[in-house]
Design a protein around this motif. Structure first.
Motif, PDB file in Angstrom:
ATOM      1  N   THR A 144       0.813  -1.211   0.000  1.00 23.22           N
ATOM      2  CA  THR A 144       0.000   0.000   0.000  1.00 23.22           C
ATOM      3  C   THR A 144       0.846   1.261   0.000  1.00 23.22           C
ATOM      4  OG1 THR A 144      -1.934   1.017   1.060  1.00 23.22           O
ATOM      5  CG2 THR A 144      -0.189   0.211   2.526  1.00 23.22           C
ATOM      6  N   CYS A 151      -5.766   2.839  -2.775  1.00 23.66           N
ATOM      7  CA  CYS A 151      -5.331   2.270  -1.488  1.00 23.66           C
ATOM      8  C   CYS A 151      -6.211   2.803  -0.358  1.00 23.66           C
ATOM      9  CB  CYS A 151      -3.872   2.625  -1.213  1.00 23.66           C
ATOM     10  SG  CYS A 151      -2.683   1.934  -2.385  1.00 23.66           S
ATOM     11  N   THR A 232      -0.067   0.355  -6.860  1.00 28.14           N
ATOM     12  CA  THR A 232      -0.716   0.011  -5.603  1.00 28.14           C
ATOM     13  C   THR A 232      -2.205   0.329  -5.700  1.00 28.14           C
ATOM     14  OG1 THR A 232      -0.116   2.211  -4.760  1.00 28.14           O
ATOM     15  CG2 THR A 232       1.324   0.366  -4.159  1.00 28.14           C
ATOM     16  N   PRO A 233      -3.036  -0.364  -4.920  1.00 22.69           N
ATOM     17  CA  PRO A 233      -2.665  -1.492  -4.061  1.00 22.69           C
ATOM     18  C   PRO A 233      -2.346  -2.730  -4.880  1.00 22.69           C
ATOM     19  CG  PRO A 233      -5.047  -1.236  -4.111  1.00 22.69           C
ATOM     20  CD  PRO A 233      -4.488  -0.070  -4.871  1.00 22.69           C
TER      21      PRO A 233
END
Length: 261
Positions: A144, A151, A232-233
């Motif tokens: 993350t 995220c 990310t995530p």
């Protein structure tokens, strides 16, 4: 919540060397000649030949295993969470899909998933920030970035994942790199007296008191790089499968249930 310098430590150490030729840079090439062909009559000889060839181009990375693959003359080489295939003479390295045309299985991805699974099992709970389900059925590891929009969306639904029986282990992967505001926020969250509360506050856009301590944020990033994470995530399932991006709680529970059957 007051944050202070404390003694939290990490037991995970990445094999990635700073300032050295990286494993990822080698694997960016789809096919590479590794060295002069040396043949051996036994599996042990082939493995020694492959290790010697790899040592010339990846001297800082010792293979954790070298074993025959299902393809004659092709060996599977594991280096931590990374998997590659090398010919028995130690000359050619293949990084990419290896498809069984009868079963349509990508044996390279299957091997990579197993390597990810082993690697995640080796990361202790004290080296992550854990949001555990009260009645856990599954566990995922999420790389993350505190300032990543999706995220934050994922974390805003952390209660939903827990209600589905999914425990979430967070590793940090601030995409802007060491020394950036996102990186410093990750360090402050890790070093906070209450890491879970600090994570939630940071994900809500609140200012977390600056703090510094011995922390595993850089090691998290290096592990993510070895796993090939680019955004990310990034969610690693129990099976070792990597799922990029946000997945809502019920859909993630379905994926985990299917993977466990």
């Amino acid at each position: 919540m007051m944050a202070s310098t404390n003694s939290r430590t990490s037991t995970y150490h990445s094999p990635q060397g700073r300032g050295r030729r990286s494993l990822q840079s080698i694997l960016a090439m789809p096919l590479i000649a590794l060295g002069m062909a040396l043949t051996g009559p036994t599996l042990a000889d082939d493995a020694a030949t492959i290790r010697a060839a790899l040592a010339k181009v990846l001297p800082e990375h010792q293979p954790t295993s070298v074993k025959p693959s299902v393809v004659d003359g092709l060996y599977q080489v594991d280096i931590g969470p990374q998997v590659m295939f090398v010919t028995s003479d130690g000359r050619y390295l293949i990084d990419g899909a290896v498809i069984d045309l009868q079963t349509r299985e990508n044996i390279a991805e299957s091997a990579q998933a197993e390597a990810r699974q082993r690697t995640m099992a080796g990361v202790a709970d004290e080296d992550v920030i854990l949001f555990a389900a009260d009645q856990p059925k599954h566990q995922v590891t999420v790389f993350t970035d505190i300032d990543c929009g999706y995220c934050r969306k994922l974390h805003h639904e952390i209660d939903g994942y827990n209600q589905e029986g999914i425990s979430v282990r967070y590793l940090f992967y601030p995409r802007s790199g060491p020394g950036s505001p996102s990186y410093n926020k990750a360090v402050s969250v890790w070093c906070a007296d209450d890491q879970r509360a600090a994570m939630t506050a940071a994900k809500n856009g609140e200012k977390v008191p600056s703090a510094n301590c011995k922390n595993p944020v850089r090691e998290h990033m290096e592990l993510g790089e070895l796993l090939g994470i680019r955004g990310t995530p990034a969610i690693v399932l129990e099976s070792g499968e990597m799922v990029p991006g946000y997945v809502e709680p019920k859909r993630l529970a379905q994926l985990l249930d299917a993977a466990s059957q």
